[in-house]
Each structure stands twice: as structure tokens, then as C-alpha cells.
Design a protein around this motif. Structure first.
Motif, mmCIF file in Angstrom:
data_model
loop_
_atom_site.group_PDB
_atom_site.id
_atom_site.type_symbol
_atom_site.label_atom_id
_atom_site.label_comp_id
_atom_site.label_asym_id
_atom_site.label_seq_id
_atom_site.Cartn_x
_atom_site.Cartn_y
_atom_site.Cartn_z
ATOM 1 N N PRO A 64 -29.758 40.623 50.045
ATOM 2 C CA PRO A 64 -30.747 41.489 49.365
ATOM 3 C C PRO A 64 -32.118 40.829 49.269
ATOM 4 C CG PRO A 64 -29.331 40.453 47.745
ATOM 5 C CD PRO A 64 -28.794 40.033 49.099
ATOM 6 N N ALA A 67 -34.970 42.755 47.659
ATOM 7 C CA ALA A 67 -34.946 42.734 46.189
ATOM 8 C C ALA A 67 -35.520 41.422 45.654
ATOM 9 C CB ALA A 67 -33.514 42.926 45.686
ATOM 10 N N THR A 220 -29.092 40.837 41.817
ATOM 11 C CA THR A 220 -30.184 41.798 41.977
ATOM 12 C C THR A 220 -31.452 41.391 41.247
ATOM 13 O OG1 THR A 220 -29.326 43.071 40.107
ATOM 14 C CG2 THR A 220 -28.610 43.725 42.309
#
Length: 275
Positions: A64, A67, A220
Motif C-alpha cells: 500500500p 497510502a 493503513t
């Protein structure tokens, strides 16, 4: 008559620049190598035999990373806006207003910035956890002020001291209050120094690692430095992906500095002019 620099100076300058840029150049070349050329004898070759962009693709598809970039951008931007706004007012008061303990206040700002992060992380983490700010943007923005705000106040104080007092006296004669004088007269003249301070604070917040590692533990909510440091492979360290991610993170900062280099130099040199 001013003497021209000899060829030895330019040879030294080229060598110095090469030494400074070599780590970034090596990272960039390593990011173009396939995994098989990152180990063994091929690892010491400057250029890849089969250059590829797969490392850049894997950074965004297997992790990710988008992110991470967004988290770092939001935290660094909000930290910069908050610190520059507060520091602009505080630095103006320290540099221009007359009150007791002014030197002590400026010294306290420096003392706070000198505290090692390891000495402050435990109480800061406990506080953030008690108010449910872990794994959030504010959980990083608030601790980041412990090192970004003193830096901003110190830089802006040195800059405000170089602005002539005659401008403030003229504004007061016209009936302006202290805050009107600051926002309408002093602050517009301090734009180069403010801009320079904002860039320094942004870079410091963008590169911060220890607070981000401790306070935001969810995948995240990790920032770029933490995300890159925790890149893991099944059997080996993915050096190609780490190199690609490092290049991606560094390029925006380099572009920003190149675009605004005149304002940065103007802000730095303005605070060095002797009254």
C-alpha cells in the motif's frame, strides 16, 4: 579585479557534487535492476544488464505504498501549516516586542528541540493512547510540533529581526494595532523567510521515523519512512523495491527545492544580514 576560478576548482567542484549525489545515483540504478542482478557479482556493476521498471510496479501493486505517500503528505502538510502559523506570531513577539524573559523563552524553545526523541516517546505515546489518537493523523501532527515548532520559531525570529523598525512606527502612526501591523506590514515582507521555514519543516516532518513507527502501527496509517523500513520479502530483503521506493520519495523533495530554490536562498541569506 576579481580573479577567475582555475580548472582545479572545477575539478574539485565536480568531484564534490559526485560524492554527494552518488548514494542517490546508486539507489536509482539499483531500482532498475532485476532481483537476479542485486546480489553476487552483478550487484557491483554500475548499470543493469537488463534494466526493468518492475520494482516500481511492485512497490504500488504488492504494497500500500500509495497510502504511505498520502499519509506522509497529509501529516507533513498539516504540521507545516500549524507550525508556521504559530511560529510566525511567536517569532514576531520575540523579535519585535519588549517584555521580560524574552531571551529565556527563546532558550526554552531551543531546549525543547534538544531533547532526544527516545526520552519523550514514552509519555507522548501514553498520552496519545489515553486520548485515542494513536493510528491517526493528529497522533503524529501533535508530537511533530515538538521538533518542528522550535525550528520554525528560531528561523523566523532571526528573519524578523532584520526588518526595519521604521515600518512598524509608520504603521502605528497611521493607527494600526499590533496585529494589524504584523499581518499587513511585517508578514508580507517576511514571505521569503516564512517560505524557507515552511520547506524545512515539511522536509523534517516528511522524513520523521521514530514517532511514526511507535504511534501509528496500523498498516493503513504508516508513513513513507516506516513503510519502506518494514519492506519484507519471504526469503530475502527486497532491495530493488526499497531502492525504487526511496527514489519515489526523494524525487518530489528534489523537484520542490529546485523549483523554489531562489526563495529558499533569499530566505536563508536574509536572516544573515547584519543590522
Amino acid at each position: 579585479m576579481q580573479k577567475k576560478a582555475g580548472p582545479g576548482f572545477y575539478v574539485f567542484l565536480v568531484g564534490f557534487v559526485f560524492v554527494i549525489l552518488f548514494p542517490f545515483l546508486w539507489q536509482f540504478l539499483a531500482s532498475l535492476k532485476p532481483p537476479g542482478e542485486l546480489f553476487g557479482e552483478s550487484a557491483f556493476k554500475l548499470f543493469a544488464s537488463n534494466p526493468t521498471l518492475d520494482n516500481y510496479v511492485r512497490v504500488f501493486t504488492l504494497r500500500p505504498f500509495g497510502a504511505y505517500l498520502w499519509n506522509s503528505f497529509v501529516v507533513a502538510s498539516l504540521t507545516t501549516v500549524y507550525c508556521v502559523f504559530v511560529a510566525a506570531i511567536a517569532a514576531y513577539a520575540i523579535a519585535r516586542l519588549h517584555f521580560r524573559g524574552k531571551t529565556l523563552v527563546l532558550g526554552l524553545f531551543l531546549m525543547v528541540s534538544m531533547f532526544p526523541q527516545i526520552a519523550t516517546i514514552a509519555p507522548i505515546y501514553l498520552f496519545m493512547k489515553s486520548v485515542n489518537l494513536t493510528n491517526s493523523y493528529w497522533g503524529l501532527i501533535i508530537p511533530y510540533t515538538t521538533f518542528a515548532l522550535p525550528l520554525a520559531v528560531w528561523n523566523l525570529t532571526a528573519f524578523y529581526r532584520q526588518i526595519p523598525y521604521d515600518l512598524e512606527e509608520a504603521a502605528r502612526v497611521d493607527g494600526a494595532t499590533v496585529m494589524q501591523t504584523f499581518w499587513k506590514v511585517i508578514f508580507p515582507l517576511a514571505v521569503p523567510g516564512t517560505f524557507t521555514t515552511a520547506i524545512l519543516v515539511f522536509i523534517a516532518a516528511w522524513n520523521e521515523f521514530f514517532f511514526a513507527l511507535t504511534i501509528n502501527t496500523e498498516e493503513t496509517m504508516k508513513t513513507v519512512p516506516v513503510g519502506i523500513a518494514l519492506f519484507q520479502g519471504r526469503y530475502t530483503i527486497p532491495w530493488g523495491e526499497i531502492s525504487a521506493a526511496s527514489v519515489i520519495v526523494t524525487i518530489p523533495l528534489v523537484i520542490m527545492v529546485l523549483i523554489f530554490q531562489r526563495r529558499i536562498i533569499s530566505g536563508i541569506t536574509a536572516g544573515a544580514v547584519k543590522e
